[in-house]
Scaffold this motif. Structure first.
Motif, PDB file in Angstrom:
ATOM      1  N   UNK A 191       0.829  -1.218   0.000  1.00 26.60           N
ATOM      2  CA  UNK A 191       0.000   0.000   0.000  1.00 26.60           C
ATOM      3  C   UNK A 191       0.859   1.262   0.000  1.00 26.60           C
ATOM      4  N   UNK A 192       2.153   1.098  -0.175  1.00 30.14           N
ATOM      5  CA  UNK A 192       3.085   2.217  -0.267  1.00 30.14           C
ATOM      6  C   UNK A 192       3.033   3.150   0.936  1.00 30.14           C
ATOM      7  N   UNK A 193       2.956   2.530   2.125  1.00 27.53           N
ATOM      8  CA  UNK A 193       3.081   3.334   3.346  1.00 27.53           C
ATOM      9  C   UNK A 193       4.505   3.881   3.347  1.00 27.53           C
ATOM     10  N   UNK A 194       4.618   5.150   3.645  1.00 29.99           N
ATOM     11  CA  UNK A 194       5.907   5.846   3.730  1.00 29.99           C
ATOM     12  C   UNK A 194       6.907   4.953   4.510  1.00 29.99           C
ATOM     13  N   UNK A 195       8.126   4.795   3.974  1.00 25.57           N
ATOM     14  CA  UNK A 195       9.089   3.826   4.534  1.00 25.57           C
ATOM     15  C   UNK A 195       9.361   4.035   6.022  1.00 25.57           C
ATOM     16  N   UNK A 196       9.627   5.287   6.416  1.00 26.19           N
ATOM     17  CA  UNK A 196       9.977   5.544   7.825  1.00 26.19           C
ATOM     18  C   UNK A 196       8.814   5.187   8.745  1.00 26.19           C
ATOM     19  N   UNK A 197       7.614   5.518   8.323  1.00 21.58           N
ATOM     20  CA  UNK A 197       6.423   5.204   9.130  1.00 21.58           C
ATOM     21  C   UNK A 197       6.221   3.688   9.195  1.00 21.58           C
ATOM     22  N   UNK A 198       6.372   3.024   8.057  1.00 20.03           N
ATOM     23  CA  UNK A 198       6.202   1.571   8.006  1.00 20.03           C
ATOM     24  C   UNK A 198       7.177   0.872   8.937  1.00 20.03           C
ATOM     25  N   UNK A 199       8.435   1.335   8.971  1.00 20.89           N
ATOM     26  CA  UNK A 199       9.373   0.607   9.831  1.00 20.89           C
ATOM     27  C   UNK A 199       9.137   0.932  11.299  1.00 20.89           C
ATOM     28  N   UNK A 200       8.651   2.137  11.582  1.00 22.40           N
ATOM     29  CA  UNK A 200       8.277   2.477  12.976  1.00 22.40           C
ATOM     30  C   UNK A 200       7.120   1.572  13.442  1.00 22.40           C
ATOM     31  N   UNK A 201       6.132   1.405  12.579  1.00 29.29           N
ATOM     32  CA  UNK A 201       4.981   0.557  12.926  1.00 29.29           C
ATOM     33  C   UNK A 201       5.414  -0.902  13.066  1.00 29.29           C
ATOM     34  N   UNK A 202       6.281  -1.330  12.152  1.00 32.14           N
ATOM     35  CA  UNK A 202       6.775  -2.709  12.187  1.00 32.14           C
ATOM     36  C   UNK A 202       7.476  -3.024  13.513  1.00 32.14           C
ATOM     37  N   UNK A 203       8.300  -2.075  13.980  1.00 31.26           N
ATOM     38  CA  UNK A 203       8.999  -2.275  15.269  1.00 31.26           C
ATOM     39  C   UNK A 203       7.989  -2.424  16.397  1.00 31.26           C
ATOM     40  N   UNK A 204       6.958  -1.570  16.383  1.00 29.59           N
ATOM     41  CA  UNK A 204       5.940  -1.625  17.442  1.00 29.59           C
ATOM     42  C   UNK A 204       5.170  -2.948  17.365  1.00 29.59           C
ATOM     43  N   UNK A 205       4.828  -3.400  16.146  1.00 30.60           N
ATOM     44  CA  UNK A 205       4.086  -4.666  15.996  1.00 30.60           C
ATOM     45  C   UNK A 205       4.931  -5.843  16.498  1.00 30.60           C
ATOM     46  N   UNK A 206       6.233  -5.805  16.220  1.00 31.84           N
ATOM     47  CA  UNK A 206       7.114  -6.882  16.691  1.00 31.84           C
ATOM     48  C   UNK A 206       7.107  -6.955  18.212  1.00 31.84           C
ATOM     49  N   UNK A 207       7.190  -5.787  18.860  1.00 28.28           N
ATOM     50  CA  UNK A 207       7.178  -5.766  20.333  1.00 28.28           C
ATOM     51  C   UNK A 207       5.844  -6.268  20.863  1.00 28.28           C
ATOM     52  N   UNK A 208       4.750  -5.813  20.241  1.00 29.03           N
ATOM     53  CA  UNK A 208       3.419  -6.237  20.707  1.00 29.03           C
ATOM     54  C   UNK A 208       3.238  -7.738  20.508  1.00 29.03           C
ATOM     55  N   UNK A 209       3.634  -8.228  19.339  1.00 26.47           N
ATOM     56  CA  UNK A 209       3.458  -9.653  19.052  1.00 26.47           C
ATOM     57  C   UNK A 209       4.251 -10.490  20.057  1.00 26.47           C
ATOM     58  N   UNK A 210       5.463 -10.043  20.407  1.00 28.39           N
ATOM     59  CA  UNK A 210       6.275 -10.757  21.399  1.00 28.39           C
ATOM     60  C   UNK A 210       5.559 -10.798  22.743  1.00 28.39           C
ATOM     61  N   UNK A 211       5.000  -9.679  23.138  1.00 31.41           N
ATOM     62  CA  UNK A 211       4.328  -9.605  24.446  1.00 31.41           C
ATOM     63  C   UNK A 211       3.012 -10.374  24.437  1.00 31.41           C
ATOM     64  N   UNK A 212       2.380 -10.489  23.264  1.00 26.75           N
ATOM     65  CA  UNK A 212       1.101 -11.223  23.177  1.00 26.75           C
ATOM     66  C   UNK A 212       1.293 -12.721  23.395  1.00 26.75           C
ATOM     67  N   UNK A 213       2.524 -13.189  23.211  1.00 26.80           N
ATOM     68  CA  UNK A 213       2.786 -14.630  23.404  1.00 26.80           C
ATOM     69  C   UNK A 213       3.038 -14.961  24.857  1.00 26.80           C
ATOM     70  N   UNK A 214       3.376 -13.934  25.663  1.00 30.31           N
ATOM     71  CA  UNK A 214       3.711 -14.203  27.071  1.00 30.31           C
ATOM     72  C   UNK A 214       2.465 -14.201  27.926  1.00 30.31           C
ATOM     73  N   UNK A 215       2.263 -15.288  28.622  1.00 31.02           N
ATOM     74  CA  UNK A 215       1.039 -15.400  29.459  1.00 31.02           C
ATOM     75  C   UNK A 215       1.153 -14.524  30.695  1.00 31.02           C
TER      76      UNK A 215
END
Ligand code: HEM
Length: 132
Positions: free
Chosen positions: A108-132
């Motif tokens: 969807x051509x999200x601006x590169x800097x914004x996309x990588x900022x969001x990607x970092x946040x999603x990675x952190x959230x996904x990691x925390x979602x696995x921890x009970x």
């Protein structure tokens, strides 16, 4: 002498293109999940009809990026992290989610800097979602 007021920096919500920009990314994300077999395990966690979750994720991400807060207003006190911790997310399904979202943002051509900022946040959230 006239003071020149600097325009405020656009919010992340404005940079992605508002609700329409978020919706395009979310639709692409669920289209990939539905049609690319590498996301089969992630797809299998979801109910048949993805329409409600398309609407919900669009609203959630809009609020998360600084836009309208409808998602939170409709679900007072709901914690997205607790909700996901009950889903039995594995490293595989977490990686599938993050990869499909990253592809959707690129498609969807999200601006590169914004996309990588969001990607970092999603990675952190996904990691925390696995921890009970
Ligand atoms: C880590 C990998 C993730 C997996 C495996 C996952 C999986 C799921 C599943 C199975 C559902 C339920 C859909 C249904 O009822 O059929 C769901 C809902 C949802 N997910 Fe995730 N998710 C993940 C990460 C995330 C992240 C990072 C976010 C936010 C940035 C997110 C936001 C949402 C939202 C807003 C809903 C809809 C909630 C509702 O309306 O009830 N998810 N997710």
């Amino acid at each position: 002498m006239t003071a020149t007021a600097e325009a405020p920096a656009p919010s992340m919500f404005e940079r992605i293109g508002g609700t329409e920009g978020v919706r395009a990314v979310v639709d692409r994300f669920y289209d990939l999940m539905e049609h690319d077999s590498r996301y089969a395990a992630l797809r299998a966690m979801h109910v048949e009809d993805l329409f409600p979750v398309r609407v919900s994720l669009t609203q959630f991400l809009s609020a998360w990026l600084g836009g309208p807060r409808d998602w939170f207003e409709a679900r007072p006190g709901t914690c997205i992290m607790s909700m996901h911790r009950a889903m039995g997310i594995t490293p595989d399904t977490a990686a599938q989610w993050v990869e499909a979202m990253s592809r959707a943002m690129a498609n969807c051509r999200v601006e590169k800097a914004l996309g990588s900022q969001m990607q970092q946040a999603f990675l952190r959230m996904a990691g925390a979602m696995m921890r009970a």
